[in-house]
Design a protein around this motif. Sequence first.
Motif, PDB file in Angstrom:
ATOM      1  N   LEU A  82      26.331 -30.595 -32.139  1.00  0.00           N
ATOM      2  CA  LEU A  82      25.205 -31.450 -31.781  1.00  0.00           C
ATOM      3  C   LEU A  82      25.269 -32.024 -30.371  1.00  0.00           C
ATOM      4  CD1 LEU A  82      24.726 -33.636 -34.994  1.00  0.00           C
ATOM      5  CD2 LEU A  82      23.314 -31.725 -34.240  1.00  0.00           C
ATOM      6  N   CYS A  83      26.457 -32.291 -29.874  1.00  0.00           N
ATOM      7  CA  CYS A  83      26.589 -33.189 -28.733  1.00  0.00           C
ATOM      8  C   CYS A  83      26.666 -32.448 -27.406  1.00  0.00           C
ATOM      9  CB  CYS A  83      27.812 -34.080 -28.910  1.00  0.00           C
ATOM     10  SG  CYS A  83      27.713 -35.088 -30.420  1.00  0.00           S
ATOM     11  N   ASP A  84      25.865 -32.910 -26.441  1.00  0.00           N
ATOM     12  CA  ASP A  84      25.943 -32.376 -25.084  1.00  0.00           C
ATOM     13  C   ASP A  84      27.242 -32.812 -24.414  1.00  0.00           C
ATOM     14  OD1 ASP A  84      23.187 -31.214 -24.881  1.00  0.00           O
ATOM     15  OD2 ASP A  84      22.650 -33.299 -25.284  1.00  0.00           O
ATOM     16  N   ARG A  85      27.615 -34.066 -24.656  1.00  0.00           N
ATOM     17  CA  ARG A  85      28.905 -34.577 -24.189  1.00  0.00           C
ATOM     18  C   ARG A  85      29.551 -35.367 -25.318  1.00  0.00           C
ATOM     19  NH1 ARG A  85      29.055 -38.337 -20.344  1.00  0.00           N
ATOM     20  NH2 ARG A  85      26.876 -38.938 -20.692  1.00  0.00           N
ATOM     21  N   VAL A  86      30.872 -35.439 -25.258  1.00  0.00           N
ATOM     22  CA  VAL A  86      31.639 -36.121 -26.300  1.00  0.00           C
ATOM     23  C   VAL A  86      32.602 -37.092 -25.647  1.00  0.00           C
ATOM     24  CG1 VAL A  86      33.351 -35.829 -28.126  1.00  0.00           C
ATOM     25  CG2 VAL A  86      31.478 -34.189 -27.913  1.00  0.00           C
ATOM     26  N   GLY A  87      32.662 -38.299 -26.211  1.00  0.00           N
ATOM     27  CA  GLY A  87      33.695 -39.247 -25.843  1.00  0.00           C
ATOM     28  C   GLY A  87      34.666 -39.367 -27.001  1.00  0.00           C
ATOM     29  N   ILE A  88      35.931 -39.074 -26.774  1.00  0.00           N
ATOM     30  CA  ILE A  88      36.951 -39.174 -27.825  1.00  0.00           C
ATOM     31  C   ILE A  88      37.537 -40.572 -27.787  1.00  0.00           C
ATOM     32  CG2 ILE A  88      39.170 -38.307 -28.656  1.00  0.00           C
ATOM     33  CD1 ILE A  88      38.458 -35.595 -27.549  1.00  0.00           C
ATOM     34  N   ILE A  89      37.387 -41.288 -28.908  1.00  0.00           N
ATOM     35  CA  ILE A  89      37.842 -42.673 -28.983  1.00  0.00           C
ATOM     36  C   ILE A  89      38.922 -42.789 -30.055  1.00  0.00           C
ATOM     37  CG2 ILE A  89      35.976 -43.304 -30.583  1.00  0.00           C
ATOM     38  CD1 ILE A  89      35.899 -46.053 -29.190  1.00  0.00           C
ATOM     39  N   ASP A  90      39.994 -43.500 -29.710  1.00  0.00           N
ATOM     40  CA  ASP A  90      41.075 -43.709 -30.671  1.00  0.00           C
ATOM     41  C   ASP A  90      41.740 -45.040 -30.349  1.00  0.00           C
ATOM     42  OD1 ASP A  90      42.607 -42.978 -32.893  1.00  0.00           O
ATOM     43  OD2 ASP A  90      44.176 -42.100 -31.660  1.00  0.00           O
ATOM     44  N   HIS A  91      42.001 -45.820 -31.383  1.00  0.00           N
ATOM     45  CA  HIS A  91      42.607 -47.146 -31.225  1.00  0.00           C
ATOM     46  C   HIS A  91      41.839 -47.984 -30.198  1.00  0.00           C
ATOM     47  CE1 HIS A  91      45.889 -45.970 -33.811  1.00  0.00           C
ATOM     48  NE2 HIS A  91      46.148 -44.930 -33.050  1.00  0.00           N
ATOM     49  N   GLY A  92      40.511 -47.854 -30.219  1.00  0.00           N
ATOM     50  CA  GLY A  92      39.657 -48.685 -29.375  1.00  0.00           C
ATOM     51  C   GLY A  92      39.475 -48.213 -27.957  1.00  0.00           C
ATOM     52  N   LYS A  93      40.194 -47.173 -27.535  1.00  0.00           N
ATOM     53  CA  LYS A  93      40.113 -46.688 -26.159  1.00  0.00           C
ATOM     54  C   LYS A  93      39.369 -45.362 -26.081  1.00  0.00           C
ATOM     55  CE  LYS A  93      44.377 -48.751 -24.321  1.00  0.00           C
ATOM     56  NZ  LYS A  93      43.767 -49.433 -23.160  1.00  0.00           N
ATOM     57  N   LEU A  94      38.552 -45.196 -25.060  1.00  0.00           N
ATOM     58  CA  LEU A  94      37.930 -43.909 -24.775  1.00  0.00           C
ATOM     59  C   LEU A  94      38.943 -43.101 -23.976  1.00  0.00           C
ATOM     60  CD1 LEU A  94      35.081 -42.643 -25.294  1.00  0.00           C
ATOM     61  CD2 LEU A  94      34.585 -43.140 -22.907  1.00  0.00           C
ATOM     62  N   ILE A  95      39.568 -42.119 -24.633  1.00  0.00           N
ATOM     63  CA  ILE A  95      40.710 -41.439 -24.014  1.00  0.00           C
ATOM     64  C   ILE A  95      40.324 -40.152 -23.295  1.00  0.00           C
ATOM     65  CG2 ILE A  95      42.425 -42.455 -25.541  1.00  0.00           C
ATOM     66  CD1 ILE A  95      42.326 -39.981 -27.269  1.00  0.00           C
ATOM     67  N   ALA A  96      39.111 -39.654 -23.523  1.00  0.00           N
ATOM     68  CA  ALA A  96      38.638 -38.459 -22.813  1.00  0.00           C
ATOM     69  C   ALA A  96      37.134 -38.362 -23.007  1.00  0.00           C
ATOM     70  CB  ALA A  96      39.317 -37.198 -23.330  1.00  0.00           C
ATOM     71  N   GLU A  97      36.477 -37.696 -22.080  1.00  0.00           N
ATOM     72  CA  GLU A  97      35.022 -37.555 -22.133  1.00  0.00           C
ATOM     73  C   GLU A  97      34.600 -36.310 -21.382  1.00  0.00           C
ATOM     74  OE1 GLU A  97      32.473 -39.901 -19.488  1.00  0.00           O
ATOM     75  OE2 GLU A  97      31.586 -40.777 -21.305  1.00  0.00           O
ATOM     76  N   GLY A  98      33.561 -35.636 -21.877  1.00  0.00           N
ATOM     77  CA  GLY A  98      33.019 -34.481 -21.185  1.00  0.00           C
ATOM     78  C   GLY A  98      32.312 -33.544 -22.140  1.00  0.00           C
TER      79      GLY A  98
END
Length: 324
Positions: A209-225
Amino acid sequence: MATRPPGTRGDVLRVRDLTKRFGDRVAVDSVSFHVAPGETYGLLGPNGAGKTTAIRMVCGLARPDAGEVVIAGERVSRSAVRAKALVGYVPQEVALYPDLSARENLNFFGRLYRLGGKPLRRRVDEVLELTGLADRAGERVESFSGGMRRRLNIGAALLHQPTLLVLDEPTVGVDPQSRHAIMDSVRAFGAAGMAILYTTHYMEEAERLCDRVGIIDHGKLIAEGTRRELVSRLGERDRVALTVDGDATAFAAECGRLPGVAAVDTTTEAGHSQVSLVVSQGRSALPALLEAAERSGATVRSAEVIEPDLEAVFLHLTGTALRE
C-alpha cells in the motif's frame, strides 16, 4: 515517489520532532515525517512501538510534550477546530452504534461534521457505494461481520471528504476477503489524490500500500523511505531463479560475465536445471539474462525475481523479527 525533505511546501501533513511521555516512559521520541497529496505513508512497527500515540497527536486527540503537527498549513492542537476538520480518523476500535443501521450511523456522524439535508443524503449514498455496503444500508450494524464493520468505520471518516485520512491498524481481526477489500479501497483513495497516514504491523500491507514507510520501534523512527530505498540502504540484492533446458553450465558462465551479477549457482532437479543468481536489480536484469540464454543455447522455462522485503530491513535495524 521520491523522498523529499520534511516541510516541503505543498505537503498535506508535516510532523516535526513529535514527543510524548507517560511518566518515565517515552512513548514517542522526536519523530518527524511528512505526507504529500496522493501519498500513502505507512508507520510500520510492532504493537507498543508508539504508532497509535503518534497518530493521536496528529489528529489532535493527545497533546505532545514537544514538537508540532501541521495539516495543510493549519497547526494542530486539541482546540484547533479547523485543523481537525481536515482529518478523517479511523481508530483501531470500531466506533459505531451496533443497534443503528449502516445508514443511520452515517447520518449521525455526518451531522457531527455539520452536514445536513440533501448534501448529507448524497454523501451517505456515495460512502455506502464506496464501502460496498449499499445493499446492506438498512441493516443494523450488530448483524455485520467484523470486516463489514471495519469498512463502515472507514466510511464514517470519509463523509466530510477529508484532506488527510488517518487509519490506525484498519485490518486487525478481519477475514482475508475484507482485508483485501479494505486495502483496495485505500489504494483507490490515494490514487484519487487523498493523503493517507496508515499504521500497521503487517509487513505485506506496508509493502503493497505505502509509497513510503517509516519504521518505528520503541518510540523512535529508525528508518524511512520507499521500499527500494530502505532495502538498498542495507546493501541487499535481488535473487533471480531461472528454470532452463539445455546447457545450463554455459548459460551460468554467460550470466556470470554480466554487469551487476554478484553470484551464480546451478542445480538440477526433475530433469530441469535451475540457475540462481544474486543481482543488484533483478527485474532490470531479465532482458540481459534472456539474451545470455540465447547465446549459450539454453531455453528459459520460467523466471522468478525474489526481492528483499521489509522483514529483512526490520530484522537488520532492530536485531529482532517484527513483534506481534
